[in-house]
Design a protein around this motif. Structure first.
Motif, short mmCIF file in Angstrom:
data_model
loop_
_atom_site.label_atom_id
_atom_site.label_comp_id
_atom_site.label_asym_id
_atom_site.label_seq_id
_atom_site.Cartn_x
_atom_site.Cartn_y
_atom_site.Cartn_z
N GLN A 465 6.63 113.24 68.81
CA GLN A 465 5.48 113.36 67.99
C GLN A 465 5.55 112.04 66.78
OE1 GLN A 465 5.16 116.67 65.32
NE2 GLN A 465 2.79 116.85 65.70
N ARG A 466 6.75 112.01 66.54
CA ARG A 466 6.83 111.21 65.18
C ARG A 466 7.62 109.82 65.46
NH1 ARG A 466 4.43 115.05 62.36
NH2 ARG A 466 4.83 114.00 60.54
N ARG A 467 8.97 110.02 65.42
CA ARG A 467 9.62 108.65 65.56
C ARG A 467 9.23 107.99 66.84
NH1 ARG A 467 12.65 104.51 63.41
NH2 ARG A 467 14.03 103.65 65.02
N LEU A 468 9.15 108.56 67.90
CA LEU A 468 8.81 107.70 69.02
C LEU A 468 7.31 107.22 69.26
CD1 LEU A 468 9.35 106.81 71.88
CD2 LEU A 468 8.31 109.14 72.94
N ARG A 469 6.35 107.69 68.49
CA ARG A 469 5.24 107.24 68.16
C ARG A 469 5.33 105.97 67.38
NH1 ARG A 469 -0.68 108.07 68.39
NH2 ARG A 469 -1.35 106.11 68.00
N ASP A 470 5.98 105.95 66.29
CA ASP A 470 6.40 105.00 65.50
C ASP A 470 6.79 103.74 66.07
OD1 ASP A 470 5.13 106.23 63.02
OD2 ASP A 470 7.04 106.69 62.32
N ILE A 471 7.81 104.01 66.78
CA ILE A 471 8.67 102.73 67.71
C ILE A 471 7.82 102.38 68.60
CG2 ILE A 471 10.76 103.28 66.72
CD1 ILE A 471 11.76 104.43 69.01
N TRP A 472 7.04 103.21 69.45
CA TRP A 472 6.40 103.19 70.56
C TRP A 472 5.21 101.76 70.16
CZ3 TRP A 472 7.27 104.31 75.67
CH2 TRP A 472 5.96 103.97 76.73
N ASP A 473 4.68 102.03 68.79
CA ASP A 473 3.46 101.28 68.46
C ASP A 473 4.00 99.97 68.08
OD1 ASP A 473 1.81 103.00 68.98
OD2 ASP A 473 1.72 103.69 67.09
N ASP A 474 5.44 99.53 68.05
CA ASP A 474 5.88 98.19 67.82
C ASP A 474 5.49 97.05 68.77
OD1 ASP A 474 7.64 96.01 67.86
OD2 ASP A 474 9.28 97.02 67.14
N PRO A 475 4.82 96.20 68.11
CA PRO A 475 4.02 95.20 69.25
C PRO A 475 5.16 94.32 70.18
CG PRO A 475 4.09 94.40 66.62
CD PRO A 475 4.62 95.88 66.91
N LYS A 476 6.27 94.23 70.04
CA LYS A 476 7.13 93.82 70.90
C LYS A 476 7.95 94.75 72.09
CE LYS A 476 8.94 90.31 67.80
NZ LYS A 476 10.36 89.37 67.21
N ARG A 477 7.07 95.92 72.06
CA ARG A 477 7.62 96.94 73.13
C ARG A 477 7.02 96.08 74.37
NH1 ARG A 477 4.40 100.63 75.71
NH2 ARG A 477 2.89 100.55 73.94
N GLY A 478 7.64 96.32 75.60
CA GLY A 478 7.13 95.79 76.71
C GLY A 478 7.72 94.41 77.07
N GLN A 479 8.63 93.96 76.09
CA GLN A 479 9.12 92.47 76.40
C GLN A 479 10.40 92.56 77.33
OE1 GLN A 479 9.62 90.01 73.06
NE2 GLN A 479 7.42 90.54 72.19
N VAL A 480 10.85 93.78 77.23
CA VAL A 480 12.24 94.03 77.93
C VAL A 480 12.23 95.40 78.61
CG1 VAL A 480 14.78 94.48 77.39
CG2 VAL A 480 13.60 92.83 76.19
N PRO A 481 12.81 95.40 79.73
CA PRO A 481 12.67 96.53 80.75
C PRO A 481 13.27 97.95 80.01
CG PRO A 481 13.27 94.84 82.07
CD PRO A 481 13.21 94.36 80.67
#
Length: 672
Positions: A465-481
């Motif tokens: 609910q909290r930490r994962l949502r914060d880091i998931w919304d990092d714009p660089k997510r998806g650059q690395v498997p």
């Protein structure tokens, strides 16, 4: 297997200690938690879908006022979710605000959220008044609030908000935690739900603003091998003048997990010893002002890593002009001192809406000694697979012992003590696909080092609910498997949360089941027949949520994690869609086939990208390059972000190949 098709709250027809139910409220409560005809069997409570939400920012309120509102939320939302609160800073960039916006529901903001007590006062019978002198009475009050359709308050709150006192717990208990929770179990068990039980701390530690800390000592090198262990004289005389001196120990490098360790403390005032203790002993207790963010290690040391800390309080005699604290200390320490009490104790408000709405029993029993025996009795009285929701006392040691006791008792653990607005998120429906992500098959394996990297902590629904949502919304997510552990139980505790992560995942993001399936568990500690039920339940949740990989624990022997047994691996293979297992393991690098499944260890390294790469190079130093090598890595979910992953990815050039877990275990299944 116990059916979870219908969730029923504790019956209102039974009374204990003279507490009754209002018939109309009892019927509403049962209607609110009945399941929809034709829906799949459920493990956790059903709530209605919210239509409109009154909300407010409670981040600046005291723990007592937050507790009043969260227990009000529990009673109101049991019938239909209508109340929602922002617990963070109140800006629209925080998780609570983001999830609220994502629901696209009509809302009304209350600038003073306490005004909602007056608006909804007619919906509650009154207040259960806890005893501020007995912190654990707040948990008993919470259990009673669920049964009595009441809020939890202190006497002043009840008077200020015009709440009738339904039950006054002041003077009813002494400060003996064991007898308090024994009374609760003996008197309230017949009335509470048997679908779950809860564990929440009655109080929280809150930082006081504007405290001025003076640095006393700092380790400036990243030392992780205890090579700087020694006796350090910490002169804190500059902070004399007030009633006491507070000495705080922190990690001088917060991102790699090797913070300060202290094994002995001696305090001298004007050269005369006024205190001497070893951490974790009764002699330490009078001086440990705040130890909630620390743990006791295997060397009888107190330590704290990352953003954690521990604080000692020393009260010197009048006229003291010199105060020296001598500590046996090592690793990456940062020591500071102040003359101002840096924290205060308040009521712990979180997750109480869910506890009240479901009429659950909530306690706080450290899982050792006599309190541990009472906790075992709780697990024995609840049916197999009834989840334990919340957390355990005593930090890491409490986690290991608590989850082990829960596993022995047949209860999966759901880390939920900081899960906010659970009554809203459980009711908000959203589409969840049961389709498994297609595998990018490596048709011809090469003599490379195949690496798959996984963020841990996903069994923890408050992390999701909290930490994962914060880091998931990092714009660089998806650059690395990248693999992301997640709880399949969000299908019932937060469908909107799970749906968000599933539908926004990129081709380089793979959701995998967090440890060890449908709730945190140590499979090796379960009774065989109950483990079968757990694995069957896990398989059902994984199929509902499109998961076919799992990160698992096993069990501990001689303080070490051991390999999942052949029988347990066969159970995963038979009852779940798992194609491979990454498990916590204390031995040498692990790549085996067990019970028809490939199993690898969860390997980790301190530091960020460059240090991780250096540790990985060292790990494969003896590889001869004549055949493929497989490394499954666990990423620190509280310290790493997708930006860190984006920095690491380009470093993993030949001979490395970074792949998602489904490709990793698909290949292992064919070559192992």
């Amino acid at each position: 297997m116990v059916s979870r098709r219908t969730f029923l709250a504790g019956s209102g027809a039974v009374t204990a200690g003279g507490f009754g139910m209002v018939p109309a409220l009892a019927s509403n409560a049962q209607a609110a938690v009945s399941s929809t005809s034709g829906s799949p069997a459920r493990l956790l409570p059903v709530f209605s879908r919210p239509k409109h939400l009154d909300y407010g920012d409670v981040s600046k309120l005291s723990g007592g006022d937050q507790t009043l509102l969260t227990t009000l939320q529990g009673v109101v939302n049991r019938t239909e979710p209508e109340l929602y609160f922002l617990y963070d800073t109140g800006t629209m960039s925080t998780p609570d605000a983001k999830w609220l916006a994502d629901m696209h529901l009509p809302t009304k903001l209350y600038k003073n959220p306490l005004d909602l007590v007056a608006k909804y006062r007619s919906r509650v019978r009154g207040a259960i008044v806890h005893d501020p002198a007995v912190p654990d009475s707040l948990n008993v009050a919470t259990t009673l609030a669920g049964l009595e359709n009441a809020v939890v308050a202190d006497a002043d709150q009840a008077k200020a908000h015009g709440l009738r006192i339904v039950k006054d717990l002041r003077g009813m208990f002494d400060d003996n935690r064991l007898t308090t929770y024994r009374w609760q179990l003996d008197n309230l068990f017949p009335r509470v739900t048997k679908k779950l039980l809860a564990g929440l701390p009655p109080t929280r530690v809150v930082a006081v603003e504007n405290v001025q800390w003076q640095e006393i000592a700092r380790e400036t090198e990243q030392i992780r091998d205890s090579s700087n262990k020694g006796n350090y004289d910490l002169d804190v005389s500059a902070k004399l003048g007030q009633e006491a001196v507070f000495v705080r120990f922190q990690d001088s490098f917060t991102d790699d997990g090797w913070g300060p360790s202290v094994s002995e403390v001696t305090v001298k005032a004007n050269g005369t010893q006024i205190a001497h203790f070893l951490p974790g002993t009764p002699e330490e207790e009078p001086y440990l002002f705040d130890g909630v963010n620390s743990s006791i290690g295997g060397d009888a040391n107190r330590f704290s890593d990352g953003g954690g800390y521990f604080i000692y309080r020393f009260e010197p005699p009048a006229g003291t002009t010199s105060l020296v604290v001598t500590v046996t200390m090592w690793n990456q320490y940062l020591v500071t001192a102040t003359d101002t009490a840096p924290t205060r104790i308040e009521a712990f408000p979180y997750f109480r809406d869910y506890v009240v709405a479901t009429k659950a029993m909530v306690s706080w029993l450290p899982p050792s000694g006599e309190t541990g025996e009472l906790l075992i009795e709780h697990f024995a009285k609840w049916p197999t697979l009834a989840p334990y929701m919340g957390w355990f006392a005593n930090d890491v040691a409490g986690e290991w012992d608590g989850v082990d006791l829960a596993s022995q008792g047949g209860s999966p653990v759901v880390a939920a003590d900081f899960y906010m607005n659970g009554t809203v998120h459980s009711g908000f429906t959203a589409p969840i696909s049961d389709k498994v992500r297609p595998v990018r098959r490596i048709t011809t394996p090469k003599n490379k080092v195949y690496v798959t990297l996984t963020f841990g902590e996903g069994d923890n629904i408050q992390y999701c609910q909290r930490r994962l949502r914060d880091i998931w919304d990092d714009p660089k997510r998806g650059q690395v498997p990248t693999n992301w552990t997640i709880s399949p139980l969000l299908a019932e505790t937060g469908p909107g949360l799970y749906s968000y992560f599933q539908r926004t995942a990129t081709a380089n993001d793979l959701l995998v089941c967090g440890p060890s399936g449908g709730g945190y568990a140590y499979p090796g500690s379960w009774k065989p027949e109950e483990l079968t039920q757990y694995l069957q339940m896990t398989g059902g949740f994984m199929r509902r949520t499109g998961l076919d990989q799992v990160y698992s624990y096993s069990s501990r022997q001689d303080n070490k994690w051991i390999l999942l047994s052949k029988e347990i691996a066969e159970g995963f293979a038979k009852y779940t869609p798992v194609k491979g297992i990454m498990q916590t393991w204390d031995g040498d690098p692990l790549v085996v086939r067990q019970g028809g499944l490939p199993i690898t260890n969860a390997w980790g390294a301190p530091g960020k990208a460059a240090e991780f790469k250096a540790a990985l190079d060292q790990r494969i130093a003896n590889w001869d390059g004549a055949s493929p090598l497989f490394v499954s890595g666990l990423i620190g979910a509280w310290s790493w972000t997708p930006s860190d992953m984006a920095e690491l990815g380009p470093l993993l050039t030949d001979p490395y190949e970074l792949v998602l877990a489904n490709s990793f275990y698909d290949l292992l299944n064919r070559v192992l």
